[in-house]
Motif scaffolding. Structure first.
Motif, PDB file in Angstrom:
ATOM      1  N   ALA A 129      11.349  25.469  17.373  1.00 25.73           N
ATOM      2  CA  ALA A 129      10.325  26.041  17.963  1.00 25.73           C
ATOM      3  C   ALA A 129       8.962  25.448  17.805  1.00 25.73           C
ATOM      4  O   ALA A 129       8.306  25.230  18.830  1.00 25.73           O
ATOM      5  CB  ALA A 129      10.269  27.556  17.616  1.00 25.73           C
ATOM      6  N   VAL A 130       8.548  25.165  16.820  1.00 29.85           N
ATOM      7  CA  VAL A 130       7.416  24.534  16.338  1.00 29.85           C
ATOM      8  C   VAL A 130       7.277  22.975  17.030  1.00 29.85           C
ATOM      9  O   VAL A 130       6.271  22.784  17.879  1.00 29.85           O
ATOM     10  CB  VAL A 130       7.014  24.243  14.895  1.00 29.85           C
ATOM     11  N   PRO A 131       8.440  22.313  17.057  1.00 29.63           N
ATOM     12  CA  PRO A 131       8.072  20.937  17.796  1.00 29.63           C
ATOM     13  C   PRO A 131       8.215  21.277  19.407  1.00 29.63           C
ATOM     14  O   PRO A 131       7.580  20.403  19.865  1.00 29.63           O
ATOM     15  CB  PRO A 131       9.505  20.051  17.419  1.00 29.63           C
ATOM     16  N   GLN A 132       8.891  22.045  19.799  1.00 29.05           N
ATOM     17  CA  GLN A 132       8.709  22.170  21.140  1.00 29.05           C
ATOM     18  C   GLN A 132       7.330  22.889  21.644  1.00 29.05           C
ATOM     19  O   GLN A 132       6.768  22.525  22.622  1.00 29.05           O
ATOM     20  CB  GLN A 132       9.784  23.224  21.499  1.00 29.05           C
ATOM     21  N   ALA A 133       6.566  23.624  20.816  1.00 27.38           N
ATOM     22  CA  ALA A 133       5.321  23.777  21.162  1.00 27.38           C
ATOM     23  C   ALA A 133       4.380  22.753  21.037  1.00 27.38           C
ATOM     24  O   ALA A 133       3.422  22.723  21.752  1.00 27.38           O
ATOM     25  CB  ALA A 133       4.638  25.171  19.792  1.00 27.38           C
ATOM     26  N   TRP A 134       4.562  21.758  20.254  1.00 26.78           N
ATOM     27  CA  TRP A 134       3.710  20.642  20.084  1.00 26.78           C
ATOM     28  C   TRP A 134       4.159  19.764  21.392  1.00 26.78           C
ATOM     29  O   TRP A 134       3.229  19.142  22.057  1.00 26.78           O
ATOM     30  CB  TRP A 134       4.324  19.672  18.869  1.00 26.78           C
ATOM     31  N   ALA A 135       5.525  19.566  21.868  1.00 25.52           N
ATOM     32  CA  ALA A 135       5.665  19.092  23.103  1.00 25.52           C
ATOM     33  C   ALA A 135       5.063  19.625  24.336  1.00 25.52           C
ATOM     34  O   ALA A 135       4.204  18.811  25.040  1.00 25.52           O
ATOM     35  CB  ALA A 135       7.126  19.205  23.446  1.00 25.52           C
ATOM     36  N   ARG A 136       4.849  20.898  24.298  1.00 26.74           N
ATOM     37  CA  ARG A 136       4.081  21.511  25.419  1.00 26.74           C
ATOM     38  C   ARG A 136       2.710  21.158  25.427  1.00 26.74           C
ATOM     39  O   ARG A 136       1.992  20.933  26.417  1.00 26.74           O
ATOM     40  CB  ARG A 136       4.328  23.012  25.394  1.00 26.74           C
ATOM     41  N   ALA A 137       1.964  21.065  24.042  1.00 22.36           N
ATOM     42  CA  ALA A 137       0.683  20.820  24.031  1.00 22.36           C
ATOM     43  C   ALA A 137       0.355  19.378  24.318  1.00 22.36           C
ATOM     44  O   ALA A 137      -0.468  19.054  25.153  1.00 22.36           O
ATOM     45  CB  ALA A 137       0.307  21.108  22.576  1.00 22.36           C
ATOM     46  N   PHE A 138       1.421  18.429  24.091  1.00 23.46           N
ATOM     47  CA  PHE A 138       1.365  16.933  24.539  1.00 23.46           C
ATOM     48  C   PHE A 138       1.317  16.661  25.837  1.00 23.46           C
ATOM     49  O   PHE A 138       0.546  16.071  26.447  1.00 23.46           O
ATOM     50  CB  PHE A 138       2.460  16.088  23.735  1.00 23.46           C
ATOM     51  N   ASP A 139       2.328  17.505  26.589  1.00 22.20           N
ATOM     52  CA  ASP A 139       2.388  17.462  27.897  1.00 22.20           C
ATOM     53  C   ASP A 139       1.230  18.185  28.661  1.00 22.20           C
ATOM     54  O   ASP A 139       0.663  17.433  29.525  1.00 22.20           O
ATOM     55  CB  ASP A 139       3.711  18.278  28.479  1.00 22.20           C
ATOM     56  N   ASP A 140       0.646  19.123  28.187  1.00 22.87           N
ATOM     57  CA  ASP A 140      -0.633  19.862  28.544  1.00 22.87           C
ATOM     58  C   ASP A 140      -1.826  18.840  28.714  1.00 22.87           C
ATOM     59  O   ASP A 140      -2.704  19.036  29.395  1.00 22.87           O
ATOM     60  CB  ASP A 140      -1.048  21.074  28.188  1.00 22.87           C
ATOM     61  N   ALA A 141      -1.931  18.050  27.423  1.00 22.57           N
ATOM     62  CA  ALA A 141      -2.853  17.083  27.276  1.00 22.57           C
ATOM     63  C   ALA A 141      -2.780  15.965  28.080  1.00 22.57           C
ATOM     64  O   ALA A 141      -3.552  14.844  27.937  1.00 22.57           O
ATOM     65  CB  ALA A 141      -2.953  16.547  25.934  1.00 22.57           C
ATOM     66  N   GLY A 142      -1.766  15.656  28.979  1.00 27.00           N
ATOM     67  CA  GLY A 142      -1.468  14.713  29.744  1.00 27.00           C
ATOM     68  C   GLY A 142      -0.829  13.373  29.417  1.00 27.00           C
ATOM     69  O   GLY A 142      -0.724  12.388  29.954  1.00 27.00           O
ATOM     70  N   LEU A 143      -0.113  13.624  28.009  1.00 25.23           N
ATOM     71  CA  LEU A 143       0.556  12.370  27.460  1.00 25.23           C
ATOM     72  C   LEU A 143       1.917  12.638  28.002  1.00 25.23           C
ATOM     73  O   LEU A 143       2.654  13.551  28.330  1.00 25.23           O
ATOM     74  CB  LEU A 143       0.646  12.816  25.976  1.00 25.23           C
ATOM     75  N   GLY A 144       2.571  11.168  28.237  1.00 23.46           N
ATOM     76  CA  GLY A 144       3.535  11.047  28.833  1.00 23.46           C
ATOM     77  C   GLY A 144       4.873  11.323  28.085  1.00 23.46           C
ATOM     78  O   GLY A 144       6.220  11.312  28.532  1.00 23.46           O
ATOM     79  N   GLY A 145       4.860  11.891  26.614  1.00 22.74           N
ATOM     80  CA  GLY A 145       6.053  12.095  25.659  1.00 22.74           C
ATOM     81  C   GLY A 145       5.580  11.869  24.559  1.00 22.74           C
ATOM     82  O   GLY A 145       4.264  12.075  24.194  1.00 22.74           O
ATOM     83  N   VAL A 146       6.374  11.729  23.509  1.00 25.51           N
ATOM     84  CA  VAL A 146       6.147  11.763  22.121  1.00 25.51           C
ATOM     85  C   VAL A 146       6.962  10.464  21.333  1.00 25.51           C
ATOM     86  O   VAL A 146       8.491  10.770  21.711  1.00 25.51           O
ATOM     87  CB  VAL A 146       6.240  13.104  21.494  1.00 25.51           C
ATOM     88  N   ALA A 147       6.540   9.817  20.678  1.00 22.76           N
ATOM     89  CA  ALA A 147       7.421   9.061  19.769  1.00 22.76           C
ATOM     90  C   ALA A 147       7.513   9.254  18.398  1.00 22.76           C
ATOM     91  O   ALA A 147       6.432   9.909  17.769  1.00 22.76           O
ATOM     92  CB  ALA A 147       6.597   7.385  19.645  1.00 22.76           C
ATOM     93  N   TYR A 148       8.559   9.245  17.661  1.00 20.27           N
ATOM     94  CA  TYR A 148       8.850  10.165  16.749  1.00 20.27           C
ATOM     95  C   TYR A 148       9.966   9.462  15.783  1.00 20.27           C
ATOM     96  O   TYR A 148      10.750   8.645  16.371  1.00 20.27           O
ATOM     97  CB  TYR A 148       9.133  11.412  16.754  1.00 20.27           C
ATOM     98  N   GLY A 149      10.122   9.765  14.530  1.00 18.55           N
ATOM     99  CA  GLY A 149      11.363   9.181  13.550  1.00 18.55           C
ATOM    100  C   GLY A 149      12.540  10.072  13.941  1.00 18.55           C
ATOM    101  O   GLY A 149      12.589  11.223  13.593  1.00 18.55           O
ATOM    102  N   PRO A 150      13.543   9.333  14.346  1.00 13.53           N
ATOM    103  CA  PRO A 150      14.623  10.020  14.835  1.00 13.53           C
ATOM    104  C   PRO A 150      15.490  10.875  13.258  1.00 13.53           C
ATOM    105  O   PRO A 150      15.404  10.078  12.321  1.00 13.53           O
ATOM    106  CB  PRO A 150      15.657   8.939  15.330  1.00 13.53           C
ATOM    107  N   ARG A 151      15.988  11.901  13.678  1.00 12.32           N
ATOM    108  CA  ARG A 151      16.359  12.772  12.329  1.00 12.32           C
ATOM    109  C   ARG A 151      17.404  12.148  11.598  1.00 12.32           C
ATOM    110  O   ARG A 151      17.420  12.232  10.516  1.00 12.32           O
ATOM    111  CB  ARG A 151      16.759  14.078  12.862  1.00 12.32           C
ATOM    112  N   PHE A 152      18.555  11.614  12.235  1.00  9.25           N
ATOM    113  CA  PHE A 152      19.497  11.242  11.938  1.00  9.25           C
ATOM    114  C   PHE A 152      19.697   9.740  11.539  1.00  9.25           C
ATOM    115  O   PHE A 152      20.959   9.164  11.241  1.00  9.25           O
ATOM    116  CB  PHE A 152      20.838  11.747  12.795  1.00  9.25           C
ATOM    117  N   THR A 153      18.437   9.023  11.747  1.00  5.36           N
ATOM    118  CA  THR A 153      18.525   7.524  11.485  1.00  5.36           C
ATOM    119  C   THR A 153      17.614   7.259  10.391  1.00  5.36           C
ATOM    120  O   THR A 153      16.219   7.219  10.718  1.00  5.36           O
ATOM    121  CB  THR A 153      18.168   6.985  12.540  1.00  5.36           C
ATOM    122  N   PRO A 154      17.920   7.050   8.981  1.00  4.96           N
ATOM    123  CA  PRO A 154      16.913   6.569   8.016  1.00  4.96           C
ATOM    124  C   PRO A 154      16.207   5.305   8.195  1.00  4.96           C
ATOM    125  O   PRO A 154      16.911   4.296   9.120  1.00  4.96           O
ATOM    126  CB  PRO A 154      17.750   6.824   6.778  1.00  4.96           C
ATOM    127  N   GLY A 155      15.378   4.851   7.452  1.00  7.40           N
ATOM    128  CA  GLY A 155      14.764   3.536   7.682  1.00  7.40           C
ATOM    129  C   GLY A 155      13.981   3.570   8.744  1.00  7.40           C
ATOM    130  O   GLY A 155      13.153   4.529   9.306  1.00  7.40           O
TER     131      GLY A 155
END
Length: 216
Positions: A129-155
């Motif tokens: 729920a919280v990450p999806q709220a951030w996604a909506r905020a980024f989209d509303d701000a005109g950003l084309g997506g989000v770059a992040y650290g993948p959950r199942f891939t360390p390093g």
């Protein structure tokens, strides 16, 4: 429960002007692990993805390296295992894709993202729920997506959730995708799978199924 054992990551508040971004160009290689009978450009919004948007918008999940793309598709089935049966990836391909135009995406891996209330929990916390709220905020701000650290891939690894109209996108695809089992670094075994390994959490757009059954 001690405060440090509770999630500290909150929802976005205030303006996101100046939020750190990462620029994807048409030369940036993006990798998507997908079923062989389905195209790679799918923007989902069923709530099953960390940064899913709501209709009529959607999110397409990719990685900056092929191994991360496969690991994120396998998801929780990797937990507590050093390798998984190769049979889980028999029908999975990895496509190399490119954005059709330069795209600025929110960079939550940047140290400066902390100035806006982002912690590393945003990249791994459940439920979504919280990450999806951030996604909506980024989209509303005109950003084309989000770059992040993948959950199942360390390093050092990065994933990208691209925003766009929900559903399949008519974009150029990889003319020669590779078999997921052939991707270097993917922890697969040729040994017969155990019964406990036969359930795979599918990425957005698919349902959890057992091998031998068709998903939709």
């Amino acid at each position: 429960m001690a405060d440090r054992q509770r999630s500290a990551q909150g929802r976005p508040s205030g303006s996101l002007d100046g939020f750190p971004t990462r620029r994807l160009t048409r030369a940036t290689d993006l990798f998507r692990a997908h079923r062989a009978d389905r195209g790679p450009w799918w923007f989902g919004n069923d709530g099953g993805g960390r940064f899913d948007l709501t209709a009529p918008r959607g999110t397409c999940y990719l990685a900056l390296d092929p191994c991360s793309a496969v690991r994120e598709r396998l998801g929780p089935v990797l937990g507590g295992r050093r390798e998984v049966p190769a049979s889980l990836l028999e029908e999975v391909l990895v496509s190399t894709l490119h954005v059709p135009a330069p795209t600025e995406v929110a960079d939550v891996q940047s140290r400066e993202a902390g100035d806006f209330g982002v912690t590393r929990e945003l990249e791994s916390m459940v439920p979504y729920a919280v990450p999806q709220a951030w996604a909506r905020a980024f989209d509303d701000a005109g950003l084309g997506g989000v770059a992040y650290g993948p959950r199942f891939t360390p390093g050092e690894a990065s994933a990208v959730g691209l925003f766009g109209p929900a559903g399949a996108a008519d974009r150029p695809v990889d003319p020669a995708p590779v078999q997921a089992v052939a991707v270097e670094g993917v922890p697969v075994s040729l040994a017969p799978p155990r019964l406990a390994d036969l359930t795979v959490v599918r990425p957005p757009r698919t349902r959890t199924t057992r091998l031998g059954q068709a998903d939709d």
